[in-house]
Design a protein around this motif. Structure first.
Motif, PDB file in Angstrom:
ATOM      1  N   MET A   1       0.841  -1.168   0.000  1.00 18.02           N
ATOM      2  CA  MET A   1       0.000   0.000   0.000  1.00 18.02           C
ATOM      3  C   MET A   1       0.893   1.240   0.000  1.00 18.02           C
ATOM      4  SD  MET A   1      -2.980   1.063   2.725  1.00 18.02           S
ATOM      5  CE  MET A   1      -3.919  -0.384   2.381  1.00 18.02           C
ATOM      6  N   ARG A   2       0.471   2.210  -0.754  1.00 19.14           N
ATOM      7  CA  ARG A   2       1.251   3.453  -0.857  1.00 19.14           C
ATOM      8  C   ARG A   2       1.132   4.280   0.423  1.00 19.14           C
ATOM      9  NH1 ARG A   2      -0.625   7.053  -5.260  1.00 19.14           N
ATOM     10  NH2 ARG A   2      -2.524   6.753  -4.111  1.00 19.14           N
ATOM     11  N   VAL A   3       2.174   5.020   0.732  1.00 20.70           N
ATOM     12  CA  VAL A   3       2.198   5.866   1.926  1.00 20.70           C
ATOM     13  C   VAL A   3       1.046   6.870   1.888  1.00 20.70           C
ATOM     14  CG1 VAL A   3       3.525   7.560   3.240  1.00 20.70           C
ATOM     15  CG2 VAL A   3       4.666   5.571   2.275  1.00 20.70           C
ATOM     16  N   GLN A   4       0.752   7.418   0.728  1.00 22.89           N
ATOM     17  CA  GLN A   4      -0.347   8.387   0.622  1.00 22.89           C
ATOM     18  C   GLN A   4      -1.678   7.742   1.009  1.00 22.89           C
ATOM     19  OE1 GLN A   4      -0.206  11.624   0.320  1.00 22.89           O
ATOM     20  NE2 GLN A   4      -2.410  11.688   0.578  1.00 22.89           N
ATOM     21  N   ASP A   5      -1.891   6.492   0.606  1.00 25.60           N
ATOM     22  CA  ASP A   5      -3.118   5.780   0.984  1.00 25.60           C
ATOM     23  C   ASP A   5      -3.188   5.595   2.499  1.00 25.60           C
ATOM     24  OD1 ASP A   5      -3.796   5.517  -1.720  1.00 25.60           O
ATOM     25  OD2 ASP A   5      -2.764   3.583  -1.873  1.00 25.60           O
ATOM     26  N   ILE A   6      -2.057   5.281   3.102  1.00 20.62           N
ATOM     27  CA  ILE A   6      -1.991   5.081   4.553  1.00 20.62           C
ATOM     28  C   ILE A   6      -2.255   6.402   5.265  1.00 20.62           C
ATOM     29  CG2 ILE A   6      -0.493   4.412   6.474  1.00 20.62           C
ATOM     30  CD1 ILE A   6       0.954   2.586   4.349  1.00 20.62           C
ATOM     31  N   ARG A   7      -1.705   7.480   4.756  1.00 18.56           N
ATOM     32  CA  ARG A   7      -1.936   8.799   5.353  1.00 18.56           C
ATOM     33  C   ARG A   7      -3.419   9.169   5.292  1.00 18.56           C
ATOM     34  NH1 ARG A   7       2.694  10.904   6.818  1.00 18.56           N
ATOM     35  NH2 ARG A   7       4.595  10.522   5.659  1.00 18.56           N
ATOM     36  N   GLU A   8      -4.088   8.832   4.202  1.00 14.33           N
ATOM     37  CA  GLU A   8      -5.516   9.123   4.073  1.00 14.33           C
ATOM     38  C   GLU A   8      -6.329   8.337   5.106  1.00 14.33           C
ATOM     39  OE1 GLU A   8      -6.608   8.477  -0.019  1.00 14.33           O
ATOM     40  OE2 GLU A   8      -5.248  10.054  -0.703  1.00 14.33           O
ATOM     41  N   ILE A   9      -5.966   7.077   5.325  1.00 14.12           N
ATOM     42  CA  ILE A   9      -6.635   6.265   6.348  1.00 14.12           C
ATOM     43  C   ILE A   9      -6.429   6.909   7.714  1.00 14.12           C
ATOM     44  CG2 ILE A   9      -6.561   4.056   7.581  1.00 14.12           C
ATOM     45  CD1 ILE A   9      -5.842   2.770   4.826  1.00 14.12           C
ATOM     46  N   ALA A  10      -5.198   7.309   8.000  1.00 14.61           N
ATOM     47  CA  ALA A  10      -4.880   7.933   9.288  1.00 14.61           C
ATOM     48  C   ALA A  10      -5.649   9.238   9.475  1.00 14.61           C
ATOM     49  CB  ALA A  10      -3.383   8.183   9.387  1.00 14.61           C
ATOM     50  N   GLN A  11      -5.736  10.036   8.442  1.00 15.37           N
ATOM     51  CA  GLN A  11      -6.447  11.309   8.545  1.00 15.37           C
ATOM     52  C   GLN A  11      -7.924  11.093   8.838  1.00 15.37           C
ATOM     53  OE1 GLN A  11      -5.294  13.136   4.852  1.00 15.37           O
ATOM     54  NE2 GLN A  11      -3.448  14.034   5.748  1.00 15.37           N
ATOM     55  N   ARG A  12      -8.519  10.055   8.248  1.00 13.18           N
ATOM     56  CA  ARG A  12      -9.924   9.742   8.528  1.00 13.18           C
ATOM     57  C   ARG A  12     -10.122   9.330   9.980  1.00 13.18           C
ATOM     58  NH1 ARG A  12      -9.802   7.113   3.258  1.00 13.18           N
ATOM     59  NH2 ARG A  12      -9.612   5.106   4.298  1.00 13.18           N
ATOM     60  N   THR A  17      -0.329  12.860  10.776  1.00  9.92           N
ATOM     61  CA  THR A  17       0.530  12.053   9.915  1.00  9.92           C
ATOM     62  C   THR A  17       1.890  12.667   9.639  1.00  9.92           C
ATOM     63  OG1 THR A  17      -0.374  13.063   7.913  1.00  9.92           O
ATOM     64  CG2 THR A  17      -1.480  11.095   8.740  1.00  9.92           C
ATOM     65  N   SER A  18       2.114  13.885  10.075  1.00 13.04           N
ATOM     66  CA  SER A  18       3.378  14.536   9.742  1.00 13.04           C
ATOM     67  C   SER A  18       4.558  13.842  10.412  1.00 13.04           C
ATOM     68  CB  SER A  18       3.342  16.005  10.144  1.00 13.04           C
ATOM     69  OG  SER A  18       3.214  16.112  11.533  1.00 13.04           O
ATOM     70  N   LYS A  19       5.611  13.732   9.673  1.00 18.31           N
ATOM     71  CA  LYS A  19       6.909  13.230  10.146  1.00 18.31           C
ATOM     72  C   LYS A  19       6.930  11.754  10.533  1.00 18.31           C
ATOM     73  CE  LYS A  19       8.309  17.791  11.665  1.00 18.31           C
ATOM     74  NZ  LYS A  19       8.797  18.608  12.744  1.00 18.31           N
ATOM     75  N   LEU A  25       3.524   4.926  11.111  1.00 22.74           N
ATOM     76  CA  LEU A  25       2.146   5.335  10.893  1.00 22.74           C
ATOM     77  C   LEU A  25       1.193   4.136  10.974  1.00 22.74           C
ATOM     78  CD1 LEU A  25       0.267   7.651  10.324  1.00 22.74           C
ATOM     79  CD2 LEU A  25       0.787   7.426   7.897  1.00 22.74           C
ATOM     80  N   ILE A  26       1.584   3.039  10.382  1.00 20.77           N
ATOM     81  CA  ILE A  26       0.754   1.835  10.439  1.00 20.77           C
ATOM     82  C   ILE A  26       0.612   1.352  11.875  1.00 20.77           C
ATOM     83  CG2 ILE A  26       0.650  -0.612   9.809  1.00 20.77           C
ATOM     84  CD1 ILE A  26       1.787   0.220   7.058  1.00 20.77           C
ATOM     85  N   ARG A  27       1.683   1.378  12.638  1.00 22.64           N
ATOM     86  CA  ARG A  27       1.601   0.942  14.038  1.00 22.64           C
ATOM     87  C   ARG A  27       0.695   1.860  14.866  1.00 22.64           C
ATOM     88  NH1 ARG A  27       6.724  -0.587  12.618  1.00 22.64           N
ATOM     89  NH2 ARG A  27       7.702   1.328  13.377  1.00 22.64           N
ATOM     90  N   VAL A  28       0.705   3.164  14.580  1.00 24.73           N
ATOM     91  CA  VAL A  28      -0.206   4.089  15.272  1.00 24.73           C
ATOM     92  C   VAL A  28      -1.650   3.751  14.899  1.00 24.73           C
ATOM     93  CG1 VAL A  28      -0.954   6.491  15.469  1.00 24.73           C
ATOM     94  CG2 VAL A  28       1.467   5.957  15.483  1.00 24.73           C
ATOM     95  N   ILE A  29      -1.897   3.459  13.637  1.00 26.56           N
ATOM     96  CA  ILE A  29      -3.243   3.062  13.210  1.00 26.56           C
ATOM     97  C   ILE A  29      -3.652   1.777  13.923  1.00 26.56           C
ATOM     98  CG2 ILE A  29      -4.636   2.227  11.272  1.00 26.56           C
ATOM     99  CD1 ILE A  29      -2.989   4.187   9.489  1.00 26.56           C
ATOM    100  N   GLN A  30      -2.749   0.800  13.980  1.00 27.75           N
ATOM    101  CA  GLN A  30      -3.052  -0.454  14.667  1.00 27.75           C
ATOM    102  C   GLN A  30      -3.415  -0.195  16.134  1.00 27.75           C
ATOM    103  OE1 GLN A  30       0.647  -2.551  13.687  1.00 27.75           O
ATOM    104  NE2 GLN A  30      -0.551  -4.016  12.483  1.00 27.75           N
ATOM    105  N   LEU A  53      -5.171  -5.596   7.174  1.00 22.10           N
ATOM    106  CA  LEU A  53      -5.029  -4.719   6.013  1.00 22.10           C
ATOM    107  C   LEU A  53      -3.573  -4.569   5.582  1.00 22.10           C
ATOM    108  CD1 LEU A  53      -6.461  -2.760   4.065  1.00 22.10           C
ATOM    109  CD2 LEU A  53      -6.203  -0.992   5.812  1.00 22.10           C
ATOM    110  N   TRP A  54      -2.650  -4.725   6.495  1.00 20.39           N
ATOM    111  CA  TRP A  54      -1.235  -4.493   6.243  1.00 20.39           C
ATOM    112  C   TRP A  54      -0.458  -5.780   5.940  1.00 20.39           C
ATOM    113  CZ3 TRP A  54      -2.279   0.319   6.090  1.00 20.39           C
ATOM    114  CH2 TRP A  54      -3.122   0.898   7.028  1.00 20.39           C
ATOM    115  N   ALA A  55      -1.081  -6.930   5.959  1.00 21.21           N
ATOM    116  CA  ALA A  55      -0.411  -8.225   5.851  1.00 21.21           C
ATOM    117  C   ALA A  55       0.492  -8.339   4.619  1.00 21.21           C
ATOM    118  CB  ALA A  55      -1.419  -9.367   5.869  1.00 21.21           C
TER     119      ALA A  55
END
Length: 59
Positions: A1-12, A17-19, A25-30, A53-55
């Motif tokens: 998955m692209r970083v931009q896609d992950i950032r969009e999930i995080a923003q929702r 998502t900065s820095k 970022l994935i671990r914070v989402i988890q 989702l990250w498998a």
């Protein structure tokens, strides 16, 4: 998955998502989802979460 896609999930999820790198970022989402923060921890064979989702990107 692209970083931009992950950032969009995080923003929702109202996660800043900065820095953050992809793995961080994935671990914070988890964590926010109440899941084990195991992405890219070298435990993908033992986590047992095949529906994660990250498998595909995990090791």
């Amino acid at each position: 998955m692209r970083v931009q896609d992950i950032r969009e999930i995080a923003q929702r999820m109202a996660i800043p998502t900065s820095k953050l790198k992809k793995g961080e970022l994935i671990r914070v989402i988890q964590r926010t989802e109440g899941n084990r923060q195991c992405f890219d921890s070298g435990q993908s064979g033992q986590c047992g979460q095949r529906e994660c989702l990250w498998a595909d990107d995990c090791n």
